[in-house]
Enzyme design. Structure first.
Site, short mmCIF file in Angstrom:
data_model
loop_
_atom_site.label_atom_id
_atom_site.label_comp_id
_atom_site.label_asym_id
_atom_site.label_seq_id
_atom_site.Cartn_x
_atom_site.Cartn_y
_atom_site.Cartn_z
N GLY A 144 2.49 1.98 11.03
CA GLY A 144 3.39 2.93 10.77
C GLY A 144 4.17 3.50 12.40
CG HIS A 163 -6.12 1.64 5.16
ND1 HIS A 163 -5.64 2.52 6.13
CD2 HIS A 163 -5.03 0.80 5.23
CE1 HIS A 163 -4.43 2.17 6.52
NE2 HIS A 163 -3.88 1.25 5.82
CB SER A 172 5.17 -2.14 12.32
OG SER A 172 4.96 -0.74 12.61
CG ASN A 195 -1.85 1.14 1.31
OD1 ASN A 195 -1.81 2.04 0.32
ND2 ASN A 195 -2.65 1.05 2.48
CD1 TRP A 196 3.55 0.98 -2.59
CD2 TRP A 196 3.65 2.09 -4.59
NE1 TRP A 196 4.28 0.31 -3.44
CE2 TRP A 196 4.34 0.99 -4.77
CE3 TRP A 196 3.19 2.73 -5.81
CZ2 TRP A 196 4.87 0.39 -6.12
CZ3 TRP A 196 3.99 2.30 -7.05
CH2 TRP A 196 4.79 1.09 -7.10
CD GLU A 256 -3.27 -2.56 7.14
OE1 GLU A 256 -2.51 -3.04 6.70
OE2 GLU A 256 -4.11 -1.67 6.94
N GLY A 261 2.91 -0.98 4.40
CA GLY A 261 2.94 0.59 4.01
C GLY A 261 4.38 0.87 3.65
P1 13P Z 1 2.81 0.21 7.93
O1 13P Z 1 3.58 -1.16 7.20
O2 13P Z 1 3.71 1.50 7.57
O3 13P Z 1 2.52 0.03 9.18
O4 13P Z 1 1.60 0.47 7.27
C1 13P Z 1 0.60 -0.71 7.25
C2 13P Z 1 -0.85 -0.40 6.49
O5 13P Z 1 -1.40 0.38 6.75
C3 13P Z 1 -0.99 -1.11 5.19
O6 13P Z 1 -2.07 -0.85 4.62
#
Ligand code: 13P
Length: 251
Positions: free
Chosen positions: A170, A94, A210, A9-10, A164, A231
Site C-alpha cells: 500500500g 496477512h 504495490s 485481495n479486495w 509480501e 491489493g
Molecule cells: P497493495 O497491492 O495495495 O500494496 O497490497 C498488497 C497486499 O497486501 C495484498 O495482500
C-alpha cells in the site's frame, strides 16, 4: 513457463454492491483471456454474491481469513466448515492481521492446518517490516514465519506462499523484482528443506506489495515468482484488467 497466478485481495474496501459491480466488470473483460489463473478474495459478506456473478467463469474465489476451530462459541468468527461451503481458497497470516489484530504465528499455523483438513487451498503470507529489512533480518523473519506457519502442515500439495514485504504494501514502493527474487529464492530453499526438493519446487510463490501494470511482468519473469497478490490495484477494474492482461502475455 507455468501459467501465472494473479490473486486479488479486495481487503475491507468494497461494499457488497461495489463487489458485485467489480466482479461483473472483471468477468466481462477477462472471461476470454487464456494463460492466466485468476483468484479474487472479496470481503466475507460479498462472497456469495460474487460467487453467483463469477459462476462458471475461470475466475476462482477465496476468503481473506478464517478461524481454525470447526465450530463453537467464537462470536464473530467464520469457521473452515463455513468457508468450504462457499470457496476453495483462503488467505492466511496477512501482515495486516498479524500487525493490527495481533495474529500470532501459532494461530496462523492452526489455520493452515484447518485449511488442509477441509481441503481449502491456503495462501500463507509472510514478509518483513522496514526495520527488519534495514537491519538485515529479512531472511530470518521470513524463515521463522514460514516454518512456524507450516508447523502442522504435513502435505503441502495445496499450499501457496505469498512474500509480501510489509514496507511495500500500500505504499507505492514495491520491492525491486531482483530483491523479491532473492528473498523468494530463499523461501523456495526453505520449502525444499521442509518438504523435499520435488514437493518444495511445486509450491507456487506469489509476490505482493504495490504491484502495478508497469511492474507485474518483471516480477513474474523472475525464476521463483509464480504470480502476484494484489491489493489496491485489484479493486480498480481498469488497473486489475491491465495487470492481468500484461501477465498473460508472458505465457
Ligand atoms: P497493495 O497491492 O495495495 O500494496 O497490497 C498488497 C497486499 O497486501 C495484498 O495482500
Amino acid at each position: 513457463m507455468p501459467v501465472p497466478i494473479i490473486a486479488a485481495n479486495w481487503k475491507m474496501t468494497t461494499t457488497i454492491k461495489e463487489a458485485k459491480a467489480l466482479a461483473g466488470s472483471i468477468r466481462s473483460r477477462l472471461e476470454k483471456l487464456k494463460g492466466i489463473q485468476i483468484l479474487v478474495f472479496p470481503p466475507f459478506p460479498a462472497i456469495e454474491s460474487v460467487l453467483s456473478i463469477l459462476s462458471k467463469s475461470r475466475i476462482a474465489i477465496g476468503a481473506q481469513n478464517m478461524y481454525f476451530s470447526d465450530r463453537g462459541p467464537y462470536t464473530g468468527e467464520v469457521s473452515p466448515e463455513m468457508v468450504v461451503e462457499l470457496c476453495k481458497y483462503v488467505i492466511l497470516g496477512h501482515s495486516e492481521r498479524r500487525l493490527l489484530l495481533n495474529e500470532s504465528d501459532q494461530e496462523v499455523a492452526l489455520k493452515i492446518q484447518a485449511a488442509s483438513k477441509y481441503k481449502i487451498k491456503p495462501i500463507l503470507c509472510i514478509g518483513e517490516t522496514f526495520q527488519q529489512k534495514e537491519s538485515d533480518q529479512a531472511k530470518q523473519v521470513i524463515e521463522r514465519q514460514l516454518y512456524a506457519g507450516t508447523e502442522y502442515l504435513e502435505n503441502p500439495t495445496d499450499l501457496m506462499v505469498a512474500y509480501e514485504p510489509i514496507w511495500a504494501i500500500g505504499t507505492g514502493v514495491a520491492a525491486t523484482p531482483e530483491e523479491a527474487q532473492l528473498n523468494m529464492e530463499y523461501i523456495r530453499a526453505c520449502l525444499e528443506k521442509r518438504y523435499g526438493a520435488e514437493s518444495g519446487r511445486k509450491i507456487p510463490l506469489l509476490y505482493g506489495g504495490s504491484v502495478t501494470k508497469e511492474n507485474v511482468s518483471r516480477f513474474i519473469y523472475q525464476k521463483d515468482i509464480d504470480g502476484t497478490l494484489i491489493g489496491q490495484a485489484s479493486v480498480n477494474p481498469d488497473s486489475f484488467v491491465n495487470i492481468v492482461t500484461q501477465a498473460a502475455k508472458l505465457v
